[in-house]
Design an enzyme around this catalytic site. Sequence first.
Site, PDB file in Angstrom:
ATOM      1  CB  SER A 172      50.561  58.188  -4.387  1.00  0.00           C
ATOM      2  OG  SER A 172      51.909  58.062  -4.002  1.00  0.00           O
ATOM      3  CG  ASP A 256      52.140  62.441   2.103  1.00  0.00           C
ATOM      4  OD1 ASP A 256      52.976  61.544   2.326  1.00  0.00           O
ATOM      5  OD2 ASP A 256      51.404  62.454   1.090  1.00  0.00           O
ATOM      6  CG  HIS A 288      51.168  58.842   0.911  1.00  0.00           C
ATOM      7  ND1 HIS A 288      51.539  59.879   0.077  1.00  0.00           N
ATOM      8  CD2 HIS A 288      51.090  57.738   0.116  1.00  0.00           C
ATOM      9  CE1 HIS A 288      51.686  59.432  -1.150  1.00  0.00           C
ATOM     10  NE2 HIS A 288      51.408  58.139  -1.156  1.00  0.00           N
TER      11      HIS A 288
END
Length: 308
Positions: A172, A256, A288
């Site tokens: 991320s 995502d 995600h």
Amino acid sequence: MFSVITGSAPGDVYTAPLPEVLGPASAVAAATRWTESEVGGLDPSTFTEPVLVHYTSFDGLVVPAFVYAPRRRVDEGPIPVVVHPHGGPEGQHRPKFNPFYQYLTAELGICVIDPNVRGSSGYGKEYVSMDNGRRREDSVKDIGALLDWIGGEEARARFNLDASRVGVWGGSYGGYMTLASLVHYPQRLRCGIDMVGISNFVTFLENTKGYRRDLRRVKYGDERDPEMRAFLESISPSRNADRIRSPLFIVQGANDPRVPRSEAEQIHECVAKSGVPVWYMLAEDEGHGFRKKDNIDAYQEAMVAFWR
């Protein structure tokens, strides 16, 4: 009743008398353990325990980091390192049990370092805001300072780290940190793994789900402002991909909503054009990060092959 998790042991349940009855020291001594967490038949005494260290960054800021070093003798040779910046960017590394870390240290002889660079939570309001807006790359400089520390006397004396064999891995926002570190320190990083990472702040802000967009603009900057847009473009890894010279492994979930797959695909295209070796793993049934065991297993197996 309470649970205890350490860097070298999974969570277990304990009971103890109230401290005000016996006193703090006696209460701890009287604690009774009720569970024995499963560790797959491994010997817990062989697990590594993280060590908290501090290093000084470019502007004098003291940055904390947890070092998971293999249990091996100093005379066995210098130890390769994986730097693992967290996501968020307001996340925080804590010394908790991580079975994959234990595998990396015990089986591959890799030292994992978890830095809590500026912007991390848990260190006060000023610290968590020190990477806002135009100060974004100050957090990347904290990684550069960590590379200095890895090559310094303390790291050699305490952990025998090999500054010539350092990789970076993050997910991320940590994926952005991975890409940005490869951009800024191409001669000092041997490779990197980007898991669902931001490769361009403008396209990220334009394509992330609407419920998150204004929240992220507060942290990163508002891409609708022409000057901020130009700044965000200038620091985005996809705009500086020609500076990435180390092998890269990109991992992405097709569904995502936070960091869309377009972020992975554009950095893959940019890096591949420059002739740098780049791997790309796309899970069609993930979002995600990976949640399904088969995908996690495949991802971790690929990571091990990549590190080797």
